[in-house]
Design a protein around this motif. Structure first.
Motif, PDB file in Angstrom:
ATOM      1  N   ALA A  55      -3.451 110.382  72.816  1.00 53.23           N
ATOM      2  CA  ALA A  55      -4.846 110.555  72.672  1.00 53.23           C
ATOM      3  C   ALA A  55      -5.416 111.241  74.053  1.00 53.23           C
ATOM      4  CB  ALA A  55      -5.370 109.023  72.995  1.00 53.23           C
ATOM      5  N   ALA A  56      -4.835 110.890  75.247  1.00 54.26           N
ATOM      6  CA  ALA A  56      -5.002 111.754  76.623  1.00 54.26           C
ATOM      7  C   ALA A  56      -4.819 113.453  76.560  1.00 54.26           C
ATOM      8  CB  ALA A  56      -4.293 111.067  77.562  1.00 54.26           C
ATOM      9  N   PHE A  57      -3.864 113.582  75.718  1.00 57.55           N
ATOM     10  CA  PHE A  57      -3.562 115.179  75.564  1.00 57.55           C
ATOM     11  C   PHE A  57      -4.428 115.746  74.505  1.00 57.55           C
ATOM     12  CE2 PHE A  57      -1.848 118.033  72.890  1.00 57.55           C
ATOM     13  CZ  PHE A  57      -1.542 119.168  73.500  1.00 57.55           C
ATOM     14  N   LEU A  58      -4.911 115.108  73.675  1.00 61.34           N
ATOM     15  CA  LEU A  58      -5.971 115.756  72.435  1.00 61.34           C
ATOM     16  C   LEU A  58      -7.292 115.705  73.143  1.00 61.34           C
ATOM     17  CD1 LEU A  58      -4.887 114.014  69.133  1.00 61.34           C
ATOM     18  CD2 LEU A  58      -4.251 116.407  69.984  1.00 61.34           C
ATOM     19  N   GLU A  59      -7.702 114.552  73.991  1.00 60.10           N
ATOM     20  CA  GLU A  59      -8.993 114.552  74.620  1.00 60.10           C
ATOM     21  C   GLU A  59      -9.083 115.851  75.715  1.00 60.10           C
ATOM     22  OE1 GLU A  59      -9.360 110.752  76.011  1.00 60.10           O
ATOM     23  OE2 GLU A  59      -9.697 109.815  74.051  1.00 60.10           O
ATOM     24  N   SER A  60      -7.925 116.291  76.404  1.00 59.79           N
ATOM     25  CA  SER A  60      -7.809 117.267  77.317  1.00 59.79           C
ATOM     26  C   SER A  60      -7.677 118.588  76.756  1.00 59.79           C
ATOM     27  CB  SER A  60      -6.927 116.770  78.391  1.00 59.79           C
ATOM     28  OG  SER A  60      -5.526 117.190  77.768  1.00 59.79           O
ATOM     29  N   ASP A  61      -7.503 118.829  75.628  1.00 57.79           N
ATOM     30  CA  ASP A  61      -7.592 119.884  75.061  1.00 57.79           C
ATOM     31  C   ASP A  61      -8.929 120.514  74.332  1.00 57.79           C
ATOM     32  OD1 ASP A  61      -6.955 122.271  73.171  1.00 57.79           O
ATOM     33  OD2 ASP A  61      -5.071 121.743  72.673  1.00 57.79           O
ATOM     34  N   ARG A  62      -9.567 121.282  75.195  1.00 58.38           N
ATOM     35  CA  ARG A  62     -10.995 121.932  75.083  1.00 58.38           C
ATOM     36  C   ARG A  62     -11.050 122.655  73.685  1.00 58.38           C
ATOM     37  NH1 ARG A  62     -14.152 120.413  79.319  1.00 58.38           N
ATOM     38  NH2 ARG A  62     -13.097 120.087  81.255  1.00 58.38           N
ATOM     39  N   SER A  63      -9.872 123.748  73.697  1.00 54.57           N
ATOM     40  CA  SER A  63     -10.174 124.129  72.113  1.00 54.57           C
ATOM     41  C   SER A  63      -9.999 123.322  70.846  1.00 54.57           C
ATOM     42  CB  SER A  63      -8.922 125.282  72.182  1.00 54.57           C
ATOM     43  OG  SER A  63      -9.128 126.256  73.353  1.00 54.57           O
ATOM     44  N   PHE A  64      -9.201 122.241  71.066  1.00 53.57           N
ATOM     45  CA  PHE A  64      -8.976 121.472  70.037  1.00 53.57           C
ATOM     46  C   PHE A  64     -10.433 120.749  69.908  1.00 53.57           C
ATOM     47  CE2 PHE A  64      -8.296 117.052  68.863  1.00 53.57           C
ATOM     48  CZ  PHE A  64      -7.892 117.226  67.009  1.00 53.57           C
ATOM     49  N   THR A  65     -10.863 120.282  70.815  1.00 52.83           N
ATOM     50  CA  THR A  65     -12.212 119.477  70.797  1.00 52.83           C
ATOM     51  C   THR A  65     -13.247 120.133  70.362  1.00 52.83           C
ATOM     52  OG1 THR A  65     -11.434 118.178  72.737  1.00 52.83           O
ATOM     53  CG2 THR A  65     -13.577 117.877  72.273  1.00 52.83           C
ATOM     54  N   ARG A  66     -13.323 121.478  70.682  1.00 53.02           N
ATOM     55  CA  ARG A  66     -14.423 122.105  70.325  1.00 53.02           C
ATOM     56  C   ARG A  66     -14.411 122.638  68.669  1.00 53.02           C
ATOM     57  NH1 ARG A  66     -13.313 126.605  73.279  1.00 53.02           N
ATOM     58  NH2 ARG A  66     -14.070 125.187  75.293  1.00 53.02           N
ATOM     59  N   ALA A  67     -13.346 122.878  68.396  1.00 50.27           N
ATOM     60  CA  ALA A  67     -12.939 123.351  66.830  1.00 50.27           C
ATOM     61  C   ALA A  67     -13.138 122.118  66.166  1.00 50.27           C
ATOM     62  CB  ALA A  67     -11.557 123.779  66.613  1.00 50.27           C
ATOM     63  N   ARG A  68     -12.771 120.785  66.531  1.00 45.31           N
ATOM     64  CA  ARG A  68     -12.846 119.604  65.748  1.00 45.31           C
ATOM     65  C   ARG A  68     -14.369 119.314  65.391  1.00 45.31           C
ATOM     66  NH1 ARG A  68     -10.940 114.554  68.487  1.00 45.31           N
ATOM     67  NH2 ARG A  68     -12.586 115.024  69.721  1.00 45.31           N
ATOM     68  N   ASP A  69     -15.211 119.554  66.825  1.00 42.72           N
ATOM     69  CA  ASP A  69     -16.648 119.202  66.689  1.00 42.72           C
ATOM     70  C   ASP A  69     -17.386 120.092  65.696  1.00 42.72           C
ATOM     71  OD1 ASP A  69     -16.224 117.082  68.392  1.00 42.72           O
ATOM     72  OD2 ASP A  69     -17.035 118.296  70.341  1.00 42.72           O
ATOM     73  N   ILE A  70     -16.843 121.608  65.747  1.00 42.67           N
ATOM     74  CA  ILE A  70     -17.454 122.518  65.004  1.00 42.67           C
ATOM     75  C   ILE A  70     -17.182 122.042  63.448  1.00 42.67           C
ATOM     76  CG2 ILE A  70     -17.444 124.891  64.152  1.00 42.67           C
ATOM     77  CD1 ILE A  70     -16.925 125.531  66.963  1.00 42.67           C
ATOM     78  N   ALA A  71     -15.898 121.673  63.047  1.00 44.11           N
ATOM     79  CA  ALA A  71     -15.648 121.577  61.763  1.00 44.11           C
ATOM     80  C   ALA A  71     -16.487 119.926  61.347  1.00 44.11           C
ATOM     81  CB  ALA A  71     -13.954 120.925  61.740  1.00 44.11           C
ATOM     82  N   GLN A  72     -16.695 119.126  62.152  1.00 43.66           N
ATOM     83  CA  GLN A  72     -17.268 118.023  61.770  1.00 43.66           C
ATOM     84  C   GLN A  72     -18.676 118.081  61.694  1.00 43.66           C
ATOM     85  OE1 GLN A  72     -16.292 114.911  64.782  1.00 43.66           O
ATOM     86  NE2 GLN A  72     -14.370 114.416  63.767  1.00 43.66           N
ATOM     87  N   ARG A  73     -19.361 118.791  62.563  1.00 40.66           N
ATOM     88  CA  ARG A  73     -20.709 119.731  62.079  1.00 40.66           C
ATOM     89  C   ARG A  73     -20.933 120.290  60.745  1.00 40.66           C
ATOM     90  NH1 ARG A  73     -20.959 120.526  67.787  1.00 40.66           N
ATOM     91  NH2 ARG A  73     -20.495 122.648  67.222  1.00 40.66           N
ATOM     92  N   GLY A  74     -19.724 120.903  60.279  1.00 38.64           N
ATOM     93  CA  GLY A  74     -20.005 121.668  59.147  1.00 38.64           C
ATOM     94  C   GLY A  74     -19.783 120.743  58.070  1.00 38.64           C
ATOM     95  N   GLN A  75     -19.095 119.711  58.270  1.00 34.57           N
ATOM     96  CA  GLN A  75     -19.093 118.565  57.030  1.00 34.57           C
ATOM     97  C   GLN A  75     -20.024 117.860  56.657  1.00 34.57           C
ATOM     98  OE1 GLN A  75     -15.404 116.577  57.522  1.00 34.57           O
ATOM     99  NE2 GLN A  75     -14.173 118.185  57.518  1.00 34.57           N
ATOM    100  N   LYS A  76     -20.844 117.889  57.745  1.00 40.02           N
ATOM    101  CA  LYS A  76     -22.168 116.978  57.614  1.00 40.02           C
ATOM    102  C   LYS A  76     -23.318 117.492  56.825  1.00 40.02           C
ATOM    103  CE  LYS A  76     -21.478 113.972  61.366  1.00 40.02           C
ATOM    104  NZ  LYS A  76     -21.899 113.448  62.675  1.00 40.02           N
TER     105      LYS A  76
END
Length: 76
Positions: A55-76
């Motif tokens: 969890a700490a690794f994933l939260e610290s990966d800014r590229s992953f966090t950004r891509a996940r947020d973009i994908a989640q916004r696209g699904q709404k």
């Protein structure tokens, strides 16, 4: 429906995951657990530390966090 500040809680059902790791990684994880025990005075099994480490690794990966947020916004 009531307009509550707290949204519906996400699914918290644990998921069991089995993995195979190398002996070197196992040794490193065991060393980490020993250092953790030395730092906090509490011995935790490696299996209990791994979810927090991931969890700490994933939260610290800014590229992953950004891509996940973009994908989640696209699904709404």
């Amino acid at each position: 429906m009531a307009d509550l500040k707290l949204g519906k809680l996400p699914d918290r059902t644990p998921v069991k995951l089995a993995i195979t790791i190398t002996p070197d990684l196992q040794a490193s994880l065991q060393s980490y657990a020993e250092l953790y025990a030395s730092a906090y005075g509490v011995e935790e099994p490696v299996a209990d530390l791994i979810p927090a480490m991931l969890a700490a690794f994933l939260e610290s990966d800014r590229s992953f966090t950004r891509a996940r947020d973009i994908a989640q916004r696209g699904q709404k």
